[in-house]
Scaffold this active site. Structure first.
Site, PDB file in Angstrom:
ATOM      1  CG  ASP A  53     -17.894  -0.740  -2.168  1.00 16.20           C
ATOM      2  OD1 ASP A  53     -16.852  -0.060  -2.182  1.00 16.20           O
ATOM      3  OD2 ASP A  53     -18.551  -0.988  -3.199  1.00 16.20           O
ATOM      4  CE1 TYR A 145      -2.180   3.090  -3.479  1.00 13.50           C
ATOM      5  CE2 TYR A 145       0.060   3.943  -3.628  1.00 13.50           C
ATOM      6  CZ  TYR A 145      -0.927   3.277  -2.919  1.00 13.50           C
ATOM      7  OH  TYR A 145      -0.655   2.780  -1.665  1.00 13.50           O
TER       8      TYR A 145
END
Length: 238
Positions: A53, A145
């Site tokens: 992760d 983003y």
């Protein structure tokens, strides 16, 4: 391309661009590992799959240690792991914004910092960050983003200057619309609207993107650093 077998790590390598890149690097003779967050690919073949992760520094450290133990010190890094949480700005929460920056930008920083130490000792390295045309031209509904992908360009160029004397190159590949699951989720009308923006009139294949990454990670690209290479059918020309 001339070259020798190196140890390569591709983050977010369980599908799409990441998996195509990992396969391409394996085909070039490298010893390749990928990271995945939830499920490894069903057909990884010889590729080492490591759970990681990128939003967790300990997880990043453990993943790099596992790759180093099983394959050797990482010499090629392709930082591709990322998420989207698209919303118009006025509907976007702080968490929508910060979670995408943490995964896409800070995650890239975490993994690069972890592998740069051994690259510095070996005085050889190739780092490629996967950005996006959204990071160059922006995109409505993607403030988080686009900001994260633009940030990768600043990160890469700062690193390129820091590590140039150690024979480590740091570059960015900025894909346009590529045939992946993310694009596959769109309906025909949405896809048509995207293709209309592409001068070449089609979406790209993951392998076309992977070919650009393969060049930038090769021995032959030793004098190429701090570059943003758009693989987008011409969208970013404006």
């Amino acid at each position: 391309m001339s070259g020798m077998s190196r140890v390569a790590l591709v983050t977010g390598g369980n599908r799409g661009i990441g998996l195509a890149t990992a396969r391409r690097l394996a085909g070039a003779g490298h010893r390749v590992a990928i990271t995945y967050r939830s499920d490894p690919p069903a057909d990884a073949g010889e590729i080492l799959c490591v759970k990681c992760d990128v939003t967790d520094a300990d997880s990043v450290e453990a993943a790099v240690e596992e790759v180093t133990e099983k394959l050797g010190a990482v010499e090629i890094l392709v930082s591709n792991a990322g998420i989207t949480r698209d919303k118009l700005l006025l509907r976007m929460t702080d968490e929508d914004f910060s979670s995408v920056l943490d995964a896409n930008l800070t995650g890239g920083f975490r993994i690069a910092r972890q592998v740069a130490r051994s690259m510095t000792r070996q005085r050889w390295g190739r780092i490629v960050f996967i950005s996006s045309v959204s990071g160059i031209g922006g995109q409505a509904g993607q403030a988080n983003y686009s900001a994260s992908k633009a940030g990768l360009i600043g990160l890469a160029r700062s690193m390129a200057k820091e590590f140039a004397s150690r024979n480590i190159t740091v570059n960015v590949v900025a894909p346009g619309p590529i045939e992946t699951d993310m694009l596959g989720a769109l309906n025909e009308e949405q896809l048509g609207a995207i293709v209309d923006q592409v001068p070449m009139g089609r979406v790209g294949s993951p392998d076309e993107l992977a070919a650009a990454v393969e060049f930038l990670t090769s021995e032959d690209a030793g004098y190429v650093t701090g570059v943003v290479l758009s693989v987008d059918g011409g969208i970013s020309m404006g």
